[in-house]
Design an enzyme around this catalytic site. Structure first.
Site, short mmCIF file in Angstrom:
data_model
loop_
_atom_site.label_atom_id
_atom_site.label_comp_id
_atom_site.label_asym_id
_atom_site.label_seq_id
_atom_site.Cartn_x
_atom_site.Cartn_y
_atom_site.Cartn_z
N HIS A 202 0.85 -1.19 0.00
CA HIS A 202 0.00 0.00 0.00
C HIS A 202 0.88 1.24 0.00
O HIS A 202 1.93 1.25 0.64
CB HIS A 202 -0.91 0.01 1.24
CG HIS A 202 -2.10 0.89 1.05
ND1 HIS A 202 -2.06 2.23 1.27
CD2 HIS A 202 -3.35 0.60 0.61
CE1 HIS A 202 -3.24 2.75 0.99
NE2 HIS A 202 -4.04 1.78 0.58
N ASP B 213 -7.95 -5.55 0.07
CA ASP B 213 -8.44 -6.38 -1.03
C ASP B 213 -8.03 -7.84 -0.90
O ASP B 213 -8.52 -8.69 -1.63
CB ASP B 213 -7.94 -5.83 -2.37
CG ASP B 213 -8.64 -4.53 -2.73
OD1 ASP B 213 -9.83 -4.43 -2.42
OD2 ASP B 213 -8.00 -3.64 -3.28
N1 CMC Z 1 4.24 -7.52 -4.98
C1 CMC Z 1 5.58 -7.47 -5.15
N2 CMC Z 1 6.33 -6.37 -4.97
C2 CMC Z 1 5.69 -5.25 -4.61
C3 CMC Z 1 4.30 -5.22 -4.41
C4 CMC Z 1 3.57 -6.41 -4.61
N3 CMC Z 1 2.26 -6.44 -4.45
N4 CMC Z 1 3.92 -3.97 -4.04
C5 CMC Z 1 5.04 -3.23 -4.02
N5 CMC Z 1 6.11 -4.00 -4.35
C6 CMC Z 1 7.52 -3.58 -4.37
C7 CMC Z 1 7.85 -2.75 -5.61
O1 CMC Z 1 8.28 -3.57 -6.68
C8 CMC Z 1 8.93 -1.85 -5.08
O2 CMC Z 1 10.13 -2.60 -5.00
P1 CMC Z 1 11.55 -1.85 -5.23
O3 CMC Z 1 11.67 -0.83 -4.13
O4 CMC Z 1 12.55 -2.94 -5.14
O5 CMC Z 1 11.48 -1.23 -6.60
C9 CMC Z 1 8.49 -1.55 -3.63
O6 CMC Z 1 7.72 -2.71 -3.25
C10 CMC Z 1 7.65 -0.30 -3.49
O7 CMC Z 1 6.52 -0.43 -4.37
P2 CMC Z 1 5.85 0.74 -5.19
O8 CMC Z 1 5.25 0.19 -6.44
O9 CMC Z 1 6.79 1.89 -5.32
O10 CMC Z 1 4.69 1.15 -4.20
P3 CMC Z 1 3.49 2.08 -4.54
O11 CMC Z 1 3.20 2.84 -3.29
O12 CMC Z 1 3.73 2.87 -5.78
O13 CMC Z 1 2.30 1.07 -4.88
C11 CMC Z 1 0.54 -0.46 -4.65
C12 CMC Z 1 1.33 0.68 -3.98
C13 CMC Z 1 -0.68 -0.78 -3.78
C14 CMC Z 1 0.04 0.01 -6.03
C15 CMC Z 1 1.47 -1.70 -4.81
O14 CMC Z 1 1.88 -2.14 -3.54
C16 CMC Z 1 0.80 -2.82 -5.60
O15 CMC Z 1 0.89 -2.85 -6.82
N6 CMC Z 1 0.11 -3.78 -4.88
C17 CMC Z 1 -0.66 -4.81 -5.57
C18 CMC Z 1 -2.01 -4.24 -6.01
C19 CMC Z 1 -2.97 -4.05 -4.85
O16 CMC Z 1 -3.11 -4.92 -4.00
N7 CMC Z 1 -3.67 -2.91 -4.85
C20 CMC Z 1 -4.71 -2.60 -3.84
C21 CMC Z 1 -4.31 -1.48 -2.94
S1 CMC Z 1 -5.39 -1.39 -1.49
C22 CMC Z 1 -6.93 -0.96 -2.11
C23 CMC Z 1 -7.02 0.49 -2.40
O17 CMC Z 1 -7.04 1.31 -1.47
O18 CMC Z 1 -7.02 0.82 -3.60
#
Ligand code: CMC
Length: 416
Positions: A293, A351
């Site tokens: 998140h 989720d």
């Molecule tokens: N699986 C594997 N690696 C992950 C994941 C994941 N689900 N989420 C983040 N990472 C890694 C990412 O690759 C990055 O690694 P590095 O620092 O080595 O490059 C690090 O963790 C930080 O991730 P980020 O993409 O910069 O984080 P963000 O804040 O931009 O994204 C997120 C947040 C929710 C989009 C992401 O965690 C994700 O894609 N999760 C899966 C989709 C999901 O479950 N979404 C629902 C969110 S909760 C409902 C809502 O409120 O919408």
């Protein structure tokens, strides 16, 4: 008032510091371009406060979520979704009289016109229910032109939304739509419109799910609603934009993707560790859906409550052996012990377990995000209304740092 200083190209600039009611600190850069001829560069807005707001407070480090000061755990335990809708949109929990009147208004507007049902049925077969919801939402401006009285438009939309969701569900099952019969009792009415009958356990599960999804401050869809609303697009157009933003798999669409992922693991050989490795592999686009998140870096308080609710619902439905839930639990345990997920503070989000509940209730996966939208509607409306009522509101218009070609001449076609 505290000040923040910025030194840029040898000149010092001073900016006001604003502090929120929970001690959050922000530097007010609203004069940055005018004074320093520079902009604040913050792609994906991870450090940008787009507004001040009195609606929802999140402390991601401590796993705190509060609507208008009330903890999510307290609301999930001691309030109904109707009370939470009222709280978000009006600012305070209703008194007994206010609640009675609010329920009366919800009942009055609960039915939907036959033309709208026909419109839904005329949409292409196989259209995703979120696309259908968005198209119905935006066409409401034709059925109910905005009155100029926001409160009237808002209560009408709150009352009708559950009919759109039930309509989508019944259509996806090939069953006839049933109009609201008991609009004054929002949850019981909704459950009956969906399943043709209701039980206290079902009502409790839906009440809790909808409360947990009701608002989440300036997330992608709420910011979209504010952004579209800032152009003075009407309520329906602004909310339809929120529906579209929510649909994406990185936002509300994750609940559908979680179940698809768990079923993929199940249909493979049930070995969660293989998928954990895929999620960690930077050359593989696979992510562990329902994990991570932008704001929560400790735990998602909604996921904690939903995990317990998932067990209760399965128990109530007499499902004592659910392989998907077992895989989810094994995946969660393995991820929580894995240094990759620990180092990046990646925990199950709301989720991760909500899809398990919806699936157990027989709701098709394509409808999961529509369920999320039903819960989120009062939050979107509260965010839209807060922007409308803010005297200093202006159209949202971010800037950019241009990195394209500098000026050049159009060459003749033979020379390109
Ligand atoms: N699986 C594997 N690696 C992950 C994941 C994941 N689900 N989420 C983040 N990472 C890694 C990412 O690759 C990055 O690694 P590095 O620092 O080595 O490059 C690090 O963790 C930080 O991730 P980020 O993409 O910069 O984080 P963000 O804040 O931009 O994204 C997120 C947040 C929710 C989009 C992401 O965690 C994700 O894609 N999760 C899966 C989709 C999901 O479950 N979404 C629902 C969110 S909760 C409902 C809502 O409120 O919408």
């Amino acid at each position: 008032m505290t000040k923040a200083n910025l030194s840029l190209n040898g000149t010092d600039y001073e900016f006001n510091v604003i502090v929120g009611s929970e001690g959050e600190v922000g530097v007010d850069f609203s004069t940055l371009r005018k004074t320093a001829n520079a902009i604040a560069y913050d792609p994906a807005f991870g450090n940008t406060g787009s507004c001040s707001s009195e609606i929802t407070f999140i402390n991601g480090e401590k796993g705190i979520l509060r609507y208008r000061g009330y903890a999510i755990e307290d609301l999930a335990e001691n309030a109904t979704f109707e009370e939470v809708m009222y709280l978000l949109v009006k600012g305070e929990l209703p008194t007994a009289d206010e609640l009675k009147s609010f329920k009366g208004q919800l009942a009055e507007h609960a039915q939907i016109p036959d033309a709208l049902i026909k419109q839904y049925q005329a949409l292409p077969d196989g259209l995703h229910p979120m696309a259908a919801l968005s198209s119905i939402m935006v066409s409401l401006s034709g059925y109910y032109p905005t009155t100029g009285n926001d409160d009237e438009d808002i209560v009408r939309l709150l009352a009708k939304m559950k009919a759109f969701v039930a309509l989508g569900y019944r259509e996806s099952k090939g069953e006839a739509f049933v109009q609201s019969k008991n609009g004054a009792n929002y949850i019981a009415d909704f459950v009956e419109m969906m399943f043709g009958k209701t039980t206290p356990a079902l009502e409790q599960a839906f009440d809790q799910l909808l409360i947990l999804h009701a608002d989440h401050e300036q997330n992608c869809s709420a910011s979209t609603v504010r952004m579209v609303g800032s152009s003075q697009a009407n309520l329906y157009a602004s909310i339809a934009a929120g529906v579209n933003a929510l649909w994406g798999p990185l936002h509300g669409g994750a609940n559908q993707k979680v179940i698809e992922m768990l079923e993929m693991i199940q249909n493979d050989d049930g070995d969660a560790s293989k998928y954990l490795d895929k999620a960690k592999d930077k050359s593989d686009a696979f992510r562990l859906m329902g994990f991570g998140h932008r704001v929560y870096k400790n735990f998602d308080p909604r996921a904690k409550i939903i995990k317990v609710a998932a067990d209760e619902v399965l128990d109530d439905l007499g499902i004592d052996d659910d392989e998907t839930l077992d895989i989810a639990k094994a995946l969660e345990k393995a991820a929580l012990e894995d240094p990759y997920f620990k180092d990046r503070k990646l925990y199950p989000n709301v989720d991760f377990y909500s899809g398990i509940i919806y699936r157990a209730l027989g709701i098709p996966t394509g409808m999961f995000t529509v369920m999320f939208a039903l819960g989120r509607l009062p939050g979107w409306i509260a965010q839209w209304k807060e922007w409308r009522e803010e005297p200093k509101s202006r159209i949202h218009r971010p800037r950019q740092i241009y990195t394209g070609a500098t000026e050049r001449k159009v060459p003749p076609i033979t020379e390109r």
